[in-house]
Design a protein around this motif. Structure first.
Motif, short mmCIF file in Angstrom:
data_model
loop_
_atom_site.label_atom_id
_atom_site.label_comp_id
_atom_site.label_asym_id
_atom_site.label_seq_id
_atom_site.Cartn_x
_atom_site.Cartn_y
_atom_site.Cartn_z
N GLY A 15 0.82 -1.22 0.00
CA GLY A 15 0.00 0.00 0.00
C GLY A 15 0.84 1.26 0.00
O GLY A 15 0.55 2.23 -0.71
N ILE A 16 1.92 1.25 0.79
CA ILE A 16 2.81 2.40 0.83
C ILE A 16 3.52 2.56 -0.51
O ILE A 16 3.68 3.67 -1.02
CB ILE A 16 3.83 2.24 1.98
N ASP A 17 3.94 1.44 -1.10
CA ASP A 17 4.60 1.50 -2.40
C ASP A 17 3.68 2.07 -3.47
O ASP A 17 4.12 2.88 -4.30
CB ASP A 17 5.07 0.11 -2.82
N LEU A 18 2.42 1.68 -3.46
CA LEU A 18 1.46 2.22 -4.44
C LEU A 18 1.28 3.72 -4.25
O LEU A 18 1.20 4.47 -5.22
CB LEU A 18 0.11 1.52 -4.32
N GLY A 19 1.20 4.15 -3.00
CA GLY A 19 1.08 5.58 -2.73
C GLY A 19 2.28 6.35 -3.23
O GLY A 19 2.15 7.46 -3.76
N HIS A 24 -4.68 -8.34 -1.00
CA HIS A 24 -3.24 -8.04 -0.92
C HIS A 24 -2.95 -6.71 -0.24
O HIS A 24 -1.81 -6.46 0.14
CB HIS A 24 -2.61 -8.06 -2.31
N VAL A 25 -3.95 -5.84 -0.16
CA VAL A 25 -3.80 -4.52 0.46
C VAL A 25 -4.93 -4.35 1.45
O VAL A 25 -6.07 -4.69 1.15
CB VAL A 25 -3.85 -3.39 -0.60
N GLY A 26 -4.62 -3.85 2.60
CA GLY A 26 -5.65 -3.61 3.60
C GLY A 26 -5.03 -3.22 4.93
O GLY A 26 -3.82 -3.01 5.03
N LYS A 27 -5.85 -3.15 5.92
CA LYS A 27 -5.37 -2.81 7.26
C LYS A 27 -4.56 -3.97 7.82
O LYS A 27 -4.82 -5.13 7.53
CB LYS A 27 -6.54 -2.50 8.18
N GLY A 28 -3.59 -3.62 8.65
CA GLY A 28 -2.79 -4.64 9.31
C GLY A 28 -3.60 -5.36 10.38
O GLY A 28 -4.63 -4.88 10.85
#
Length: 62
Positions: free
Chosen positions: A4-8, A42-46
């Motif tokens: 998620g951070i990489d996409l941002g 694959h992306v979401g809250k921890g």
């Protein structure tokens, strides 16, 4: 880093290229990728961890 951070970060770089350098960049594919990755799980809250360290595991930390 997480996906998620990489996409941002990728979206930030693309937006910078469009605004500052005037390049014809579309940001919609990044948003669509984030939606697809979220639906695939694959992306979401921890996940919150409930485990507390034991006395033995504290001794192993230098």
């Amino acid at each position: 880093m997480t996906l998620g951070i990489d996409l941002g970060f990728v979206k930030l770089i693309l937006a910078h290229a469009a605004v500052v350098h005037g390049l014809p960049v579309k940001l919609e594919p990044v948003d669509l990728a984030r939606i697809a990755l979220k639906r695939l799980g694959h992306v979401g809250k921890g996940h919150q961890h409930d485990r507390r360290p034991t006395l033995g595991s504290n001794a192993a930390v230098p």
